[in-house]
Scaffold this motif. Structure first.
Motif, PDB file in Angstrom:
ATOM      1  N   TRP A  62      -4.032  -0.150   3.967  1.00 22.34           N
ATOM      2  CA  TRP A  62      -5.269  -0.279   3.201  1.00 22.34           C
ATOM      3  C   TRP A  62      -5.683  -1.749   3.207  1.00 22.34           C
ATOM      4  CZ3 TRP A  62      -8.562   3.127   0.776  1.00 22.34           C
ATOM      5  CH2 TRP A  62      -8.152   4.453   0.657  1.00 22.34           C
ATOM      6  N   ASN A  63      -6.935  -2.003   3.588  1.00 20.12           N
ATOM      7  CA  ASN A  63      -7.463  -3.361   3.598  1.00 20.12           C
ATOM      8  C   ASN A  63      -8.763  -3.425   2.811  1.00 20.12           C
ATOM      9  OD1 ASN A  63      -5.498  -4.713   5.400  1.00 20.12           O
ATOM     10  ND2 ASN A  63      -6.263  -3.254   6.898  1.00 20.12           N
ATOM     11  N   GLU A  73      -8.685  -8.403   3.521  1.00 13.67           N
ATOM     12  CA  GLU A  73      -7.478  -8.707   2.758  1.00 13.67           C
ATOM     13  C   GLU A  73      -6.608  -7.466   2.681  1.00 13.67           C
ATOM     14  OE1 GLU A  73      -8.307 -10.361  -1.078  1.00 13.67           O
ATOM     15  OE2 GLU A  73     -10.116 -11.381  -0.381  1.00 13.67           O
ATOM     16  N   SER A  74      -5.303  -7.655   2.730  1.00 12.23           N
ATOM     17  CA  SER A  74      -4.373  -6.532   2.622  1.00 12.23           C
ATOM     18  C   SER A  74      -4.307  -6.035   1.177  1.00 12.23           C
ATOM     19  CB  SER A  74      -2.974  -6.951   3.088  1.00 12.23           C
ATOM     20  OG  SER A  74      -2.060  -5.878   2.932  1.00 12.23           O
ATOM     21  N   VAL A  75      -4.374  -4.726   1.026  1.00 11.15           N
ATOM     22  CA  VAL A  75      -4.321  -4.104  -0.302  1.00 11.15           C
ATOM     23  C   VAL A  75      -3.010  -3.352  -0.494  1.00 11.15           C
ATOM     24  CG1 VAL A  75      -5.421  -2.456  -1.865  1.00 11.15           C
ATOM     25  CG2 VAL A  75      -6.822  -3.845  -0.326  1.00 11.15           C
ATOM     26  N   PHE A  76      -2.618  -2.572   0.532  1.00 11.49           N
ATOM     27  CA  PHE A  76      -1.432  -1.726   0.399  1.00 11.49           C
ATOM     28  C   PHE A  76      -0.924  -1.369   1.795  1.00 11.49           C
ATOM     29  CE2 PHE A  76       1.285   1.695  -0.995  1.00 11.49           C
ATOM     30  CZ  PHE A  76       1.579   1.394  -2.310  1.00 11.49           C
ATOM     31  N   GLN A  79       5.152   2.504   5.033  1.00 14.19           N
ATOM     32  CA  GLN A  79       5.960   2.872   6.191  1.00 14.19           C
ATOM     33  C   GLN A  79       7.332   3.302   5.687  1.00 14.19           C
ATOM     34  OE1 GLN A  79       6.540  -0.125   9.227  1.00 14.19           O
ATOM     35  NE2 GLN A  79       7.224   1.380  10.732  1.00 14.19           N
ATOM     36  N   ASP A  80       7.579   4.585   5.707  1.00 16.78           N
ATOM     37  CA  ASP A  80       8.781   5.195   5.125  1.00 16.78           C
ATOM     38  C   ASP A  80       8.710   5.193   3.597  1.00 16.78           C
ATOM     39  OD1 ASP A  80       9.724   5.622   7.670  1.00 16.78           O
ATOM     40  OD2 ASP A  80      10.974   3.826   7.671  1.00 16.78           O
ATOM     41  N   VAL A  81       8.365   4.042   3.027  1.00 14.27           N
ATOM     42  CA  VAL A  81       8.209   3.916   1.576  1.00 14.27           C
ATOM     43  C   VAL A  81       6.967   3.078   1.285  1.00 14.27           C
ATOM     44  CG1 VAL A  81      10.682   4.141   1.061  1.00 14.27           C
ATOM     45  CG2 VAL A  81       9.696   1.889   1.517  1.00 14.27           C
ATOM     46  N   PRO A  82       6.417   3.168   0.067  1.00 17.10           N
ATOM     47  CA  PRO A  82       5.250   2.346  -0.273  1.00 17.10           C
ATOM     48  C   PRO A  82       5.623   0.881  -0.426  1.00 17.10           C
ATOM     49  CG  PRO A  82       5.445   4.265  -1.733  1.00 17.10           C
ATOM     50  CD  PRO A  82       6.738   4.150  -0.988  1.00 17.10           C
ATOM     51  N   TYR A  83       4.719   0.011   0.021  1.00 19.32           N
ATOM     52  CA  TYR A  83       4.881  -1.430  -0.138  1.00 19.32           C
ATOM     53  C   TYR A  83       3.648  -1.969  -0.893  1.00 19.32           C
ATOM     54  CZ  TYR A  83       8.682  -1.260   3.269  1.00 19.32           C
ATOM     55  OH  TYR A  83       9.872  -0.986   3.928  1.00 19.32           O
ATOM     56  N   PRO A  84       3.722  -2.026  -2.210  1.00 23.16           N
ATOM     57  CA  PRO A  84       2.583  -2.576  -2.965  1.00 23.16           C
ATOM     58  C   PRO A  84       2.439  -4.072  -2.709  1.00 23.16           C
ATOM     59  CG  PRO A  84       4.449  -2.167  -4.424  1.00 23.16           C
ATOM     60  CD  PRO A  84       4.819  -1.594  -3.090  1.00 23.16           C
ATOM     61  N   PRO A  85       1.274  -4.623  -2.947  1.00 19.59           N
ATOM     62  CA  PRO A  85       1.045  -6.048  -2.668  1.00 19.59           C
ATOM     63  C   PRO A  85       1.847  -6.942  -3.612  1.00 19.59           C
ATOM     64  CG  PRO A  85      -0.828  -5.121  -3.827  1.00 19.59           C
ATOM     65  CD  PRO A  85       0.060  -3.967  -3.480  1.00 19.59           C
ATOM     66  N   PHE A  90      -4.733  -8.211  -5.558  1.00 21.30           N
ATOM     67  CA  PHE A  90      -4.338  -6.827  -5.808  1.00 21.30           C
ATOM     68  C   PHE A  90      -2.906  -6.689  -6.317  1.00 21.30           C
ATOM     69  CE2 PHE A  90      -7.762  -6.534  -2.680  1.00 21.30           C
ATOM     70  CZ  PHE A  90      -8.615  -5.665  -3.351  1.00 21.30           C
ATOM     71  N   LYS A  91      -2.224  -7.812  -6.519  1.00 18.47           N
ATOM     72  CA  LYS A  91      -0.867  -7.751  -7.060  1.00 18.47           C
ATOM     73  C   LYS A  91      -0.895  -7.120  -8.457  1.00 18.47           C
ATOM     74  CE  LYS A  91       3.099 -10.606  -8.390  1.00 18.47           C
ATOM     75  NZ  LYS A  91       3.650 -11.980  -8.503  1.00 18.47           N
ATOM     76  N   GLY A  92      -0.111  -6.054  -8.634  1.00 19.02           N
ATOM     77  CA  GLY A  92      -0.060  -5.356  -9.911  1.00 19.02           C
ATOM     78  C   GLY A  92      -1.232  -4.425 -10.161  1.00 19.02           C
TER      79      GLY A  92
END
Length: 201
Positions: A62-63, A73-76, A79-85, A90-92
């Motif tokens: 997600w950008n 900008e990267s949002v989310f 790959q295998d598991v979620p990687y939040p920013p 978008f942190k938090g």
């Protein structure tokens, strides 16, 4: 001669079959989403793929493209598991709301501020199916919920109907009231006698 045509036909068949195997990913998103300042909003993104889907085969990116800038900008990332920013605006604020096995790669933005206005790009790849366009959602953050033209028209029609019903009810009530109070006066009046001249035969 026949062998040549058969050979050409065979090559054409192989070529067509090869095109079908390439396939592609189709991504589905709403065109525009509106959210009230300080609330949560879900960015819906689903996909279909010509290849089998598994948690290990799918990657999701997600950008975000701001309204006043062309850089993404990267949002989310998934790959295998979620990687939040872990950094940036978008942190938090971005959490996973999808289900890979249901072809759902949606995310939810928490407590959205006006700076989140812009275009969100959903990119899905399902190895070896990596061809296909991305999905785009324009997010509009407003201070309060805005009424659409259809809602305004419906409210106007509903209000007009309510006014007509009220006026009609008043008219019927007044007419009934007058009729009810006129009936006793009619009953108290003595019956009229018809005078007949006795000299007339």
């Amino acid at each position: 001669m026949n062998t040549r045509y058969l050979s050409v036909d065979s090559h054409l068949l192989v070529f067509v079959t090869g095109v079908r195997r390439v396939g592609g990913i189709d991504i589905y998103t709403p065109k525009e989403v509106e959210a009230v300042n300080g609330t949560d909003v879900k960015l819906k993104c689903t996909f279909t793929s010509t290849q089998p889907v598994s948690i290990q085969s799918v990657t999701v990116s997600w950008n975000f493209r701001p309204m006043n800038s062309g850089s993404d900008e990267s949002v989310f990332y998934y790959q295998d598991v979620p990687y939040p920013p872990m950094l940036g605006r978008f942190k938090g604020h971005a959490v996973w709301s999808g289900d890979i096995m249901k072809r759902d790669v949606s995310i939810t933005l928490l407590n959205v501020p006006p700076t989140f206005n812009g275009t969100y790009i959903c990119q899905v790849r399902n190895r070896p199916d990596v061809h296909g366009s991305n999905g785009e959602i324009f997010l509009r953050v407003v201070n309060k919920v805005s009424l659409s033209e259809i809602s305004i028209l419906a409210a106007a029609i509903g209000g007009s109907c309510a006014v007509i019903l009220i006026l009609l009810s008043i008219f019927v009530a007044v007419k009934f009231y007058r009729r009810k109070h006129m009936e006793p006066d009619t009953e108290l009046q003595p019956p009229e006698h018809v005078w007949k001249d006795q000299t007339v035969l």
